[in-house]
Scaffold this active site. Structure first.
Site, PDB file in Angstrom:
ATOM      1  N   TYR A  74      25.576  11.238 -11.697  1.00  8.07           N
ATOM      2  CA  TYR A  74      27.014  11.482 -11.687  1.00  8.07           C
ATOM      3  C   TYR A  74      27.398  12.611 -12.647  1.00  8.07           C
ATOM      4  O   TYR A  74      28.074  13.579 -12.261  1.00  8.07           O
ATOM      5  CB  TYR A  74      27.823  10.218 -12.043  1.00  8.07           C
ATOM      6  CG  TYR A  74      29.229  10.629 -12.408  1.00  8.07           C
ATOM      7  CD1 TYR A  74      30.131  10.973 -11.416  1.00  8.07           C
ATOM      8  CD2 TYR A  74      29.610  10.791 -13.735  1.00  8.07           C
ATOM      9  CE1 TYR A  74      31.390  11.463 -11.723  1.00  8.07           C
ATOM     10  CE2 TYR A  74      30.861  11.274 -14.065  1.00  8.07           C
ATOM     11  CZ  TYR A  74      31.746  11.604 -13.053  1.00  8.07           C
ATOM     12  OH  TYR A  74      32.970  12.100 -13.362  1.00  8.07           O
ATOM     13  N   GLU A 104      32.995  13.792 -19.963  1.00  7.74           N
ATOM     14  CA  GLU A 104      32.296  13.025 -18.927  1.00  7.74           C
ATOM     15  C   GLU A 104      31.425  11.922 -19.526  1.00  7.74           C
ATOM     16  O   GLU A 104      31.333  10.828 -18.960  1.00  7.74           O
ATOM     17  CB  GLU A 104      31.456  13.949 -18.040  1.00  7.74           C
ATOM     18  CG  GLU A 104      32.280  14.852 -17.133  1.00  7.74           C
ATOM     19  CD  GLU A 104      33.167  14.088 -16.160  1.00  7.74           C
ATOM     20  OE1 GLU A 104      32.936  12.888 -15.927  1.00  7.74           O
ATOM     21  OE2 GLU A 104      34.117  14.698 -15.636  1.00  7.74           O
ATOM     22  N   THR A 120      34.474   3.985 -18.560  1.00 12.02           N
ATOM     23  CA  THR A 120      35.548   3.883 -19.547  1.00 12.02           C
ATOM     24  C   THR A 120      36.807   4.536 -18.976  1.00 12.02           C
ATOM     25  O   THR A 120      36.720   5.543 -18.280  1.00 12.02           O
ATOM     26  CB  THR A 120      35.118   4.589 -20.849  1.00 12.02           C
ATOM     27  OG1 THR A 120      33.832   4.102 -21.236  1.00 12.02           O
ATOM     28  CG2 THR A 120      36.099   4.331 -21.975  1.00 12.02           C
ATOM     29  N   CYS A 166      42.076   8.051   7.454  1.00 10.72           N
ATOM     30  CA  CYS A 166      41.422   6.908   6.797  1.00 10.72           C
ATOM     31  C   CYS A 166      41.236   5.743   7.770  1.00 10.72           C
ATOM     32  O   CYS A 166      42.199   5.134   8.240  1.00 10.72           O
ATOM     33  CB  CYS A 166      42.217   6.445   5.587  1.00 10.72           C
ATOM     34  SG  CYS A 166      41.433   5.063   4.727  1.00 10.72           S
ATOM     35  N   ASP A 173      31.187   8.569  -8.293  1.00  9.23           N
ATOM     36  CA  ASP A 173      31.473   7.537  -9.290  1.00  9.23           C
ATOM     37  C   ASP A 173      32.124   6.363  -8.566  1.00  9.23           C
ATOM     38  O   ASP A 173      32.153   6.324  -7.334  1.00  9.23           O
ATOM     39  CB  ASP A 173      32.386   8.095 -10.385  1.00  9.23           C
ATOM     40  CG  ASP A 173      33.798   8.317  -9.868  1.00  9.23           C
ATOM     41  OD1 ASP A 173      33.955   8.484  -8.641  1.00  9.23           O
ATOM     42  OD2 ASP A 173      34.741   8.313 -10.670  1.00  9.23           O
TER      43      ASP A 173
END
Length: 350
Positions: free
Chosen positions: A128, A45, A51, A214, A146
């Site tokens: 996070y 993590e 990244t 959605c 995130d």
DNA sequence: AAGACGTGGTT
DNA sequence: TAACCAAGTCT
């Protein structure tokens, strides 16, 4: 009235589409009640902050080979860890990684905390990462937020308020959806969804397990979400680095101070970097310097850099004003941050 | 609380 | 190619 997204639908998708990663355990292992090693969850993590998975993989394998547990990492030499991190970027992560490993190894006897407040006290662990460790390593119902989750929530609820102002709203949506069943798998499932289907550009809404509930998919607005406040343009900075090679092959390097850009990393001595022109400076050692025909270009988070590279061959008995000579056998270009390696590569070519 | 802090891949 | 983006944290 539209149905709320069902966490169970996402978990079903995850069970059949979860990507294999070195820090994950297999479905069979998971089914028999095992959890991933908190050390490996934590390490992955930290590496994954800002990244990509692809960039992290090799570094993760290298780190876990060199340092299989938190005690081994805590006992490592700083320069070895910084060298192993070189190229991954955001070097404060590596410094905090070591600090954190030493706290856990020495103060906590190797046991990672499992609650948010305890995790948040540790260096390099923010909201996070604390939630990710608690959820993934200990299967506690914490909400990870995130960039992936922000995007998925913005689309699920067709939220048009731009980030970062919308972050509290998106976090609230995410928290409402977090299930008490398999929260660790769910956390990874939302992020996998964002990474593979609900992508920033060209989202694959047609195969999305949450297509029906959605709102943005329904409205046709998914591709334009989340909205973000525009970023400031990057200025260009200029500077000079000096690559001195001694006749026996040793190279002149300095360890950069722990604070600031490339903190704690090795680098070529040189000028400060500033806009418009290279600041006045002294050469690190008396020598006949030659300027390479091309400059090294590199882009950091908040500025572009153009580096003039000067090189020289110096005799054995000459003393450096800045930095220390590192024997040829002890010098690995891979220990350098990328911008410094670029300067070195430029010298080899030219 | 807005800016500092890396890098490589994609478009 | 320049801009955008990636499993954020710290000050």
């Amino acid at each position: 009235m539209r149905d709320l997204p069902e966490p169970a639908d996402l978990l079903d998708w995850y069970d059949t589409h979860a990507r294999k990663m070195p820090w994950r355990i297999g479905p069979a292992e998971r089914a028999s009640g095992h959890r991933p090693d908190p050390y490996r969850v934590w390490l992955s993590e930290i590496m994954l902050q800002q990244t990509t998975v692809a960039a992290v993989k090799d570094y993760f394998l290298r780190f876990t080979t060199l340092w299989p547990d938190v005690h081994a990492l805590a006992a490592a030499r700083d320069e070895d860890v910084m060298g192993a991190w070189a190229g991954l970027g955001y070097y404060a992560r590596a410094r905090n990684l070591l600090k954190c490993a030493r706290v856990i190894s020495e103060d906590l006897k190797g046991a990672f905390p499992d609650t948010l407040p305890e995790l948040l006290k540790l260096p390099g662990i923010g909201p996070y990462t604390a939630a990710a460790i608690s959820a993934i390593a200990f299967d506690r119902p914490e909400t990870v937020v995130d960039g992936n989750v922000e995007r998925v929530m913005a689309r699920l609820f067709d939220e048009h308020t731009p980030l970062p102002a919308s972050k509290p709203i998106l976090t609230e949506h995410a928290a409402r959806l977090t299930p008490t069943q398999r929260p660790g798998d769910y956390a990874q499932a939302v992020m996998d969804l964002g990474a593979t289907i609900c992508t920033p550009r060209n989202p694959a809404c047609g195969i999305c397990p949450w297509r029906i509930p959605c709102k943005a998919c329904d409205m046709g607005t998914a591709a334009g979400l989340p909205k973000k406040t525009p970023k400031k343009p990057k200025p260009i900075r200029f500077g000079t680095v000096y690559i001195a090679r001694r006749v026996d092959g040793a190279v002149l390097l300095e360890r950069r101070p722990d604070k600031g850009l490339l903190g704690g990393m090795l680098g070529w001595p040189g000028s400060d970097w500033s806009e418009n022109e290279t600041p006045p400076h002294d050469t690190p050692i008396r020598a006949e310097w030659k300027t390479l025909p091309a400059e090294a270009r590199h882009t950091f988070t908040h500025f572009h850099l153009r580096l003039t590279v000067k090189t020289a061959l110096v005799p054995m008995d000459r003393t450096a004003r800045v930095g220390d000579f590192l024997e040829q056998a002890d010098f690995r270009p891979s220990d350098l941050p990328t911008v410094m390696r670029k300067a070195f590569d430029l010298m080899r070519e030219g």
